[in-house]
Enzyme design. Sequence first.
Site, mmCIF file in Angstrom:
data_model
loop_
_atom_site.group_PDB
_atom_site.id
_atom_site.type_symbol
_atom_site.label_atom_id
_atom_site.label_comp_id
_atom_site.label_asym_id
_atom_site.label_seq_id
_atom_site.Cartn_x
_atom_site.Cartn_y
_atom_site.Cartn_z
ATOM 1 C CE LYS A 114 -4.166 -2.166 1.559
ATOM 2 N NZ LYS A 114 -3.761 -3.558 1.839
HETATM 3 C C1 LIG Z 1 -4.422 -4.653 1.231
HETATM 4 C C2 LIG Z 1 -3.638 -5.911 1.088
HETATM 5 C C3 LIG Z 1 -4.016 -6.927 0.171
HETATM 6 C C4 LIG Z 1 -5.266 -6.844 -0.671
HETATM 7 O O1 LIG Z 1 -5.154 -5.898 -1.699
HETATM 8 P P1 LIG Z 1 -6.437 -5.340 -2.455
HETATM 9 O O2 LIG Z 1 -5.972 -4.236 -3.308
HETATM 10 O O3 LIG Z 1 -7.380 -4.865 -1.362
HETATM 11 O O4 LIG Z 1 -7.031 -6.471 -3.227
HETATM 12 C C5 LIG Z 1 -3.190 -8.042 0.043
HETATM 13 N N1 LIG Z 1 -2.080 -8.180 0.802
HETATM 14 C C6 LIG Z 1 -1.686 -7.239 1.697
HETATM 15 C C7 LIG Z 1 -0.453 -7.468 2.492
HETATM 16 C C8 LIG Z 1 -2.445 -6.071 1.875
HETATM 17 O O5 LIG Z 1 -2.038 -5.138 2.782
#
Ligand SMILES: *Cc1c(COP(=O)(O)O)cnc(C)c1O
Length: 502
Positions: A114
């Site tokens: 993120k």
């Molecule tokens: C947020 C997250 C996901 C999921 O990603 P999306 O974009 O919501 O599908 C997968 N793995 C980790 C470590 C995350 O923080």
Amino acid sequence: MRYVSTRGRVPAVSAAEAIRQGIASDGGLYTPEQIPRLTETELSAMVDLSYQELAARILGLYLTDYPADDLKRMIGAAYAFPEKFGSPEVTPVTAIGDGQYVLELYHGPTCAFKDVALQLLPHLLTKASELTGDAREIVILVATSGDTGKAALEGFKDVPGTRIIVFFPEEGVSQVQRLQMVTQEGQNTEVIAVQGNFDDAQNAVKQIFTDREILDKMARHGLTFSSANSINWGRLVPQIVYYFYGYMALCREKCLRMGDILNVVVPTGNFGNILAAYFAKQMGLPLGKLICASNSNNVLTDFIKTGHYNRNRDFHLTISPSMDILISSNLERLLFYLTGQNADQVCDWMSQLKSSGEYRIGDDYLAKLHADFYGGFATEAETMDTIGDVYQSASKVIDTHTAVGQSVYKQYLQETGDRTPMLLASTASPFKFNASVVQAIAGEEAVAGKDEFELLHELQRISGEAIPQALEGLNRKVIRHQRVCKPERLGELVQQLLKIDK
Ligand SMILES: *Cc1c(COP(=O)(O)O)cnc(C)c1O
């Protein structure tokens, strides 16, 4: 480039306006009216670009109202090495054998993917205020199950013209995740533990967003709310870049020739990350199957297999907690394109989802979906086994979310025999979910009686990789945030913090 709402009830807007608003006022998501298409010559010219150069190129196609020089400056600041990202490549690729490659998305300041979007979003948002002539101070409210909250705090800390308030469930985050948040620095940050679960926090935040009285007081004080989750286009668009980067890196390494097909595997929750891969494919990047991997919260697996979305099912807490989700917001954008931008159809499905928790898309749309997507899920045991297998076969340590992806990929291989080269999106550092990872590799005895900070060192020994700076010493940092609040008092607390209660 104009942005339209997936529900079609509001006029098209500029990129800056879409990012500034976060969500459209008809409840839809802003999405590009047309997806830009690149020729093979244009793609070939990208092979040797740095991550930052590539980002400027891709973002320039979408954020056409942002001046190119500004974009370049913002990208430089967001992806600076070593200040922000621990790899000069930002998202490096490593091979694990048999034409399988890992796209490491976790070298940012909070050790999850993120960061790639949330390091850039504050820049995009403050510039959007300028471009749209909106002088109000932006207040970001975030309800988090762990990773988004910390990544948003790091992104927005001390950004002029913004404040950020994060709510996390008091009992619902790991030790590392909690400490990452309560030790947060920055003059404009607040972190609050909510006495409830993630849904309680999320519902309370949604209520604040639409509370007329609070909104009026905000307006009188020159403040406005915005959102930092992946419904905001400004969080999605930076993620398109790394699929291009991964492909180009494999071309440079002679693992692919330009034009060769590459399958992509993405561990999925809110459907944001895999949707970014779909955009990359629509733009002309030679991607094959987009493999959507879920944990036992497998609502997307069933949807992709049958065309029936049904959230009426038990919610499971898993060892891949960032994917514990039953409503995947970004699927709405995919439905919009799948139906040839039929906003009425999308509205219909979304209202069924709201009233009964389910909808069906029918066989024709399902066939179109299958042209691009494959869906599968991994159990907890399969996830743990996969961490062990990848360590044994490739000496590579992967986290629980990434392992869900690799496990589903194995199912895909077995089912289809499709040996096309594959890129696995690795969404978090194994150090962040170290208890499960150490147990998967070294057995239960190795974790017995140890806390997550002792296990960081154990994992360093096992992996031969250094503990990420952001996690090292976290348990010695000063706790700066100690507020605890009942869900029903959050509105009141937000007003006090913003000093708009008088
Ligand atoms: C947020 C997250 C996901 C999921 O990603 P999306 O974009 O919501 O599908 C997968 N793995 C980790 C470590 C995350 O923080």
